[in-house]
Design a protein around this motif. Structure first.
Motif, short mmCIF file in Angstrom:
data_model
loop_
_atom_site.label_atom_id
_atom_site.label_comp_id
_atom_site.label_asym_id
_atom_site.label_seq_id
_atom_site.Cartn_x
_atom_site.Cartn_y
_atom_site.Cartn_z
N TYR A 1 0.81 -1.22 0.00
CA TYR A 1 0.00 0.00 0.00
C TYR A 1 0.85 1.27 0.00
N GLN B 1 1.48 3.93 -2.92
CA GLN B 1 0.61 5.06 -3.22
C GLN B 1 1.16 6.38 -2.69
N GLN C 1 2.62 8.13 -5.47
CA GLN C 1 1.69 8.43 -6.56
C GLN C 1 0.69 9.50 -6.20
N ASP C 2 0.61 9.81 -4.92
CA ASP C 2 -0.40 10.74 -4.39
C ASP C 2 0.19 12.15 -4.31
N VAL D 1 -3.46 7.35 3.45
CA VAL D 1 -3.33 6.18 2.59
C VAL D 1 -3.62 4.92 3.40
#
Length: 314
Positions: free
Chosen positions: A91, A94, A97-98, A119
């Motif tokens: 996880y 992310q 990518q965020d 997240v």
């Protein structure tokens, strides 16, 4: 002794199946000091159900090693045997990518940055130092912000401990030291990777002159000339020297390394130590990369130990 590896796969309806060694055709798990997530792939013997996979977890006994999404899932039949092939990223991927909302976060800790992103499944080191601020430029990811914070607070690069926990530094009480028998050693080696190294980095002073400079003696000794000019960035205005160090230190990540492959997996994690007595090296360095491979032929652990500006440099 090596613990038992098992995988749980949860479908979109919340039904979880567990796969032990008897149902595992192959398994691969890896994490690395400069990569903000764990990676897993495996092939399992499984009746074809065509269920959508929601979550994939890898355990060693009861210890969670990986937890993430089912990024690639394929149900198929091979010579009459139904199988499931799956790949999964932790996880924490992310975080890279965020994009965070641009602006200033005053007096943050690591928890301010990571928890603020919301997240799922991601946690972080608690009670870390406070820094004056972290500035989010446009398209700054949460992981970028964590890297900037970690450099400001600890002069270190963050990493993933456990399945999805972000750390800037590993408390000594949590660091384990492992030692394996000589008979478990399968392969060992050493090497270098110099393709990313900068020789010089520069940035400008308040008058626009390129007066801030940091050179790399390691690059110079290897006849590498690779200069980079970075405009001053608001993240680093408090000390532009840290901006230079951040780019320079990251550029020579993994520049030299020791590698060793052993039978079995003892539960090592990033920044744990391994006592080594190899033909080409003797010492107790911190682990920088970890890969576990399992199949009916057995379980093997590949370890790498980097020697660079952030790892094993004391």
């Amino acid at each position: 002794m090596s613990g038992e590896l098992s995988v749980t796969i949860t479908d979109i309806d919340g039904v979880t199946k567990t796969f032990g060694a008897d149902k595992t055709a192959e398994l691969y798990f890896t994490k690395e000091r400069y990569t903000p997530f764990t990676y897993f792939k495996g092939t399992f013997i499984e009746p074809i159900t065509n269920k959508r996979v929601k979550e994939v977890c890898l355990y060693r006994d009861s210890d969670l090693l990986h937890c993430g999404t089912g990024d690639s899932v394929e149900y198929f039949s091979e010579r009459g045997t139904p199988k499931l092939k799956i790949t999964s990223y932790g996880y924490s991927k992310q975080l890279g990518q965020d994009f965070a909302e641009p602006g200033i976060i005053p007096t943050p800790t690591l928890d301010t940055i990571i928890s603020g992103a919301g997240v799922y499944g991601v946690s972080c080191q608690q009670n870390t130092s406070t820094v004056p601020y972290v500035y989010y430029e446009e398209k700054t990811t949460v992981w970028d912000a964590a890297c900037i914070y970690s450099m400001k607070a600890y002069q270190k690069y963050p990493f993933i401990r456990g399945a999805d926990t972000v750390l800037c530094s590993l408390p000594s009480a949590e660091q384990q030291t492992f030692q394996r028998s000589a008979s478990s050693l399968v392969r060992c080696g050493k090497g270098q990777r110099l393709g990313n190294i900068f020789s010089d980095v520069y940035t400008q002073d308040l008058n626009g002159n390129w007066t801030y400079h940091l050179g790399n003696s390691f690059a110079a000794a290897h006849n590498i000339t690779r200069a980079k000019y970075y405009p001053p960035e608001r993240e680093w205005v408090y000390d532009l020297n840290d901006q230079l160090k951040y780019y320079m230190y990251f550029s020579d990540r993994g520049r030299e390394y020791i590698s060793a492959t052993f039978q079995g997996y003892l539960g090592e994690d990033l920044c744990d130590k391994e006592t080594l007595a190899l033909p080409n090296y003797t010492g107790t360095p911190e682990i920088s990369k970890l890969t576990v491979r399992a199949s009916p032929a057995g379980v093997f652990t590949d370890l790498q130990f980097y020697f660079d500006s952030f790892c094993n440099n004391t």
